[in-house]
Enzyme design. Structure first.
Site, mmCIF file in Angstrom:
data_model
loop_
_atom_site.group_PDB
_atom_site.id
_atom_site.type_symbol
_atom_site.label_atom_id
_atom_site.label_comp_id
_atom_site.label_asym_id
_atom_site.label_seq_id
_atom_site.Cartn_x
_atom_site.Cartn_y
_atom_site.Cartn_z
ATOM 1 N N LYS A 63 0.817 -1.221 0.000
ATOM 2 C CA LYS A 63 0.000 0.000 0.000
ATOM 3 C C LYS A 63 0.850 1.271 0.000
ATOM 4 C CE LYS A 63 -2.198 -1.059 3.861
ATOM 5 N NZ LYS A 63 -1.733 -2.443 4.085
ATOM 6 N N ASN B 84 -2.978 6.295 5.805
ATOM 7 C CA ASN B 84 -2.394 5.355 6.760
ATOM 8 C C ASN B 84 -0.862 5.417 6.759
ATOM 9 O OD1 ASN B 84 -2.689 3.171 8.657
ATOM 10 N ND2 ASN B 84 -2.036 1.761 7.065
ATOM 11 N N HIS C 246 -4.316 -9.570 10.171
ATOM 12 C CA HIS C 246 -5.188 -8.867 11.134
ATOM 13 C C HIS C 246 -6.493 -9.634 11.402
ATOM 14 C CE1 HIS C 246 -2.421 -5.603 10.573
ATOM 15 N NE2 HIS C 246 -2.794 -5.385 9.344
#
Length: 480
Positions: A135, A158, A205
């Site tokens: 990302k 982020n 996650h």
């Protein structure tokens, strides 16, 4: 809670859950808009107290060491009068505060949702990126390409820059390159990007999301309401499935990227060139050269995929091919992402400490033909059989460090029994020097010693940056 103009916020009771990178800007922004803000924070350490003092000086109420569980003395665990919760991304959906909010009919937004709602009229479009890995690099490549096209832009989300600061600040942008985590997307129901990409999907996650299905669903939210392009990875069917399931605006297109020859409506690679068959006239027959593979640094397969995704989003925004080439050439990767440290005695030493999960390590290992692999750390519930089986033919040897190294050792015994393995029991930070020395002993000229741990670092190091720094320092001592 309407459009976010000051009249909507005056006197509104808003609870901000969590301090940190997103919570502090959210509390400041809401307070500045006239809301009555209470911040609750589970932790009560020195950093939290410092942030609390800063906010209290402005007139914000802060409660440290208080996740407002039901026994906190406030009704149903909610601070009295709460009309909206704005949460930091890390707070899990099963936190008691959110159960209380749900029972009371109080909406929960993340910092991304708040930023989206607070945009000014005529605000910059968002080009959004998510995925298990890649990302940050993709968003930074995208910003570099947009800048090369002369657009006012920034890489936000982020990656340490608060979206709120970008949305509410004085600087005007044409378009924003936005990195979004699955956590942030979970709490951003209203987000509608100009175009978006899901780079890949692999288990990560799951303790937070509860299941792979929930994780994928949250990632897929990035496509909701896209106007121009939903960019997906042809090598990862799950990303294409998310495009199929998305409710997008009429005329929005699915655009794939591939490391092979692209079909119509795809970007891909042909004879060392990055080419576009999506944003060209007559895409059944025509292709536009965008850049050379050599313009991508480093030109590892997964990084070429990142470049293609960034190019697809830029092209969706109307950026010319020349800016794609210039932007990729101008881009410098962050430290600890397949960073070449040095060559010593004909052996290359490469730091990919950022490879903190198996999916990232798999991509890293695939970039080299003959590898002495330094791996291990905190496994975070991961298994290593698929990773080791896929890389077995490339492994010259392995040096294992960290708390959960036995899991990797066992996978190596099952799938690569001929590969020599050095298992280092010591877990002090000096273990990295010994690991590099052992790797040097196993390596031959032409090999790559690769730090791609496939694990988190916190058992031995403060973070993956410190782990990578220790590796680079150890390599420098070899060459001294």
């Amino acid at each position: 809670m309407g459009s976010g103009q000051v009249t909507d916020w005056q006197g509104k009771h808003v609870t901000v859950a969590g301090l940190g990178v997103s919570g502090v800007p959210a509390a400041k922004a809401l307070h500045g808009l006239g809301a009555k803000v209470t911040v609750v924070n589970d932790g009560d350490d020195a950093r939290a107290r410092e942030q609390a003092a800063e906010l209290e000086a402005l007139g914000v109420t802060v409660r440290l060491g208080d996740g407002t569980a039901p026994d906190s003395g406030s009704a149903a665990g909610l601070p009295e009068g709460t009309e909206l919760i704005v949460t930091a991304p890390g707070w899990r959906p099963d936190h008691p505060l959110f159960a209380a909010a749900d029972a009371a009919g109080v909406p929960v937004w993340g910092d991304v949702e708040l930023a989206w709602r607070l945009r000014k009229p005529g605000a910059a479009d968002w080009l959004a990126v998510t995925g298990t890995n890649g990302k940050t690099t993709t968003v930074q490549m995208l910003a570099s390409i947009l800048e090369a096209a002369g657009l006012r832009t920034a890489a936000v989300g982020n990656i340490g820059v608060s979206l709120l600061d970008a949305v509410l600040g004085d600087e005007e942008y044409d378009v924003l390159a936005v990195e979004l985590s699955s956590y942030q997307l979970h709490w951003a129901p209203s987000l509608r990007a100009h175009s978006a990409a899901v780079l890949n999907l692999a288990p990560d996650h799951l303790d937070w999301h509860g299941s792979m299905e929930a994780y994928a669903k949250d990632k897929g939210r990035i496509y909701e309401g896209n106007r121009v392009a939903c960019v997906y990875n042809t090598a990862d069917k799950a990303t294409e499935d998310l495009v199929r399931e998305a409710d997008v605006e009429e005329g929005c297109r699915a655009v794939g990227f591939t490391l092979g020859t692209p079909g119509p409506s795809q970007l891909g690679v042909v004879e060392g060139l990055l080419v576009d068959r999506a944003f060209v006239e007559n895409r059944q027959k025509n292709a536009q050269e965008l850049a050379e593979v050599a313009d991508v640094k480093p030109a590892a397969p997964h990084n070429i995929a990142n470049a293609l995704a960034a190019a697809a989003l830029a092209r969706a925004y109307g950026v010319p091919a020349s800016a794609v080439r210039e932007g990729l050439r101008n881009f410098t990767p962050d430290a600890h992402r397949i960073a070449h440290v040095a060559d010593v005695d004909g052996v290359a030493y490469v730091d990919d400490s950022k490879a903190t999960n198996t999916h990232a390590a798999q991509a890293s290992l695939a970039a080299y033909d003959s590898v002495v692999w330094i791996a291990g750390g905190l496994a975070k519930g991961a298994t290593f059989d698929e990773l080791v089986a896929g890389a077995a033919q490339r492994l010259r040897g392995a040096v294992l460090i960290g708390r959960d190294r036995a899991l990797i050792r066992e996978a190596l015994a099952r799938h690569a029994p001929e590969v020599p393995v050095v298992d280092l029991e010591r877990t002090d930070t000096g273990a990295m020097l010994q690991a590099v020395q052992e790797a040097r002993r196993l390596a031959r000229p032409g090999d790559t010693v690769l730090l791609a741990p496939a694990c988190a670092s916190m058992d031995m190091f403060a973070n993956y940056n410190k782990r990578g720094d220790a590796f680079a320092q150890a390599v420098r001592e070899l060459g001294a």
